[in-house]
Design an enzyme around this catalytic site. Structure first.
Site: not given
Ligand code: F6P
Length: 359
Positions: A269, A139, A11, A233, A25, A199-200, A141, A260
């Site tokens: 990303r 990443t 990703g 997630e 560079r 500050g959740a 993550d 909500r």
């Molecule tokens: O690993 C990075 C990530 O953005 C995760 O946080 C997320 O679960 C996944 O990739 C989403 O993947 P895709 O771009 O395939 O929907």
């Protein structure tokens, strides 16, 4: 003169273009030639291999701050490791990679990837035996062992924080709560860092058990009647299915808490690469080029106690919590999670953020 290749796999995240530009560079200052492989390993499975010669005209400095990868990260239906494993074409995939690398004749390959790509490269290390393989961790993550930062994480935290900041204002106007679902796969690092920055009122992450009744009590006892609840997630709730933020929102609604849900999704990303990620990208690029100069191979750049150095890919794989990739049964992926020693956990507890059951 050395000839080196670069590829971005898995990703995307913000910071990839900075690291590509800095490698280009640093390499050109050394008189080396740099080739970008398009679409990650996919660019090596086509004949002839999909590569472009990189120079300042192709990726100028002012574009280095942009999100995404200038070299792309791969097409959905291309032959890559996952699709090859799924369709029983692994032998063919490995053969094509080998043939392309032989044809390209690189002295070194810099692989900018996440835990899946690096674990995969190690598992198939024989493919890279005729060149130096140097990896750079990226990443959002932050689920990679042996490095305290990966490229893209800080910008993702900033993106998620800014997203929640906006919601906080409408939450206040309407006396309601927002349940925001953070990315991160099975790792709660992104949710935790953004939660502290925002500050959740609560942050739910896969690594820590939580109790919905305690969460409800915590929200009802809050000094405000609005705010942000960040849900990773990767969390699950026994007996419930669907998106984690929806599951929690339904529970809150049932308890009379007006709320909500919100899904920032891939905006985490995106966004211009923030300074700390650009600095990390520059340090990792410099470290990778030095590693090539020093004849190192099968290594990954890493940050630890503000020191950037290389670690062996073998150690990276050994240090992680290894799990089989559900999509690729043959592949053991090296993962890292929020550890009990993570300092932000203690800070979050002390600041009254509900985070689950303290161990
Ligand atoms: O690993 C990075 C990530 O953005 C995760 O946080 C997320 O679960 C996944 O990739 C989403 O993947 P895709 O771009 O395939 O929907």
């Amino acid at each position: 003169m050395k000839k080196i290749g670069i590829m971005t796999t898995g990703g995307d995240c913000s910071g990839l273009n900075t690291v590509i530009q800095r490698i280009m560079r640093g390499a050109s200052l050394r008189g080396w030639q740099v080739w970008g492989i398009l679409d990650g390993t996919d660019g090596l499975t086509v004949a002839p291999p999909a590569v472009i010669r990189l120079d300042d005209m192709l990726l100028p400095i002012e574009n280095a701050r942009l999100a995404g990868s200038f070299l792309h990260n791969g097409r959905v239906h291309a032959l890559n490791f996952e699709t090859a494993a799924e369709s029983g074409k692994l032998k063919l995939f490995n053969k094509r990679l080998r043939e392309s690398l032989k044809l390209l004749n690189f002295d070194a390959l810099i692989l900018i990837g996440g835990n899946g790509s690096l674990s995969l490269a190690w598992a198939n290390r024989d493919i890279y035996r005729d060149l130096q393989l140097v990896c750079i961790p990226k990443t959002i993550d932050m689920d990679m062992p042996l490095t305290t930062r990966t490229i893209g994480f800080d910008t993702a935290v900033q993106q998620l924080t800014a997203y929640c900041d906006q919601l906080m204002l409408t939450a206040r106007s309407h006396h309601r709560w927002f349940v925001v679902q953070a990315m991160g796969r099975d790792c709660g690092m992104l949710a935790l860092y953004a939660g502290v920055a925002v500050g959740a009122a609560a942050v739910l992450i896969p690594e820590i058990k939580f109790d919905v009744d305690d969460l409800v009590k915590h929200i009802k006892n809050s000094a405000t009647d609005y705010g942000i609840i960040i849900v990773s997630e990767g969390i699950s709730l026994r007996g419930h299915s669907g998106k984690p933020a929806d599951m929690i929102a339904r529970k809150l609604t049932a308890a009379g808490i007006v709320n909500r849900t919100a899904f920032p999704e891939h905006t985490q990303r995106a966004g211009d690469t923030i300074a700390s990620d650009r600095i990390l990208a520059t340090r990792f690029a410099d470290c990778a080029l030095n590693a090539i100069e020093n004849g190192e191979t099968y290594v990954m750049t890493a940050l630890e106690c503000d020191d950037v150095h290389t670690v062996a890919l073998a150690d990276f794989v050994a240090a992680g919590d290894c799990a089989y990739d559900p999509k690729v049964p043959e592949l053991l992926t090296s993962n890292a999670y929020v550890s009990e020693q993570e300092p932000l956990l203690e800070v979050a507890y002390n600041m009254g953020i509900y985070i689950g059951m303290r161990r």
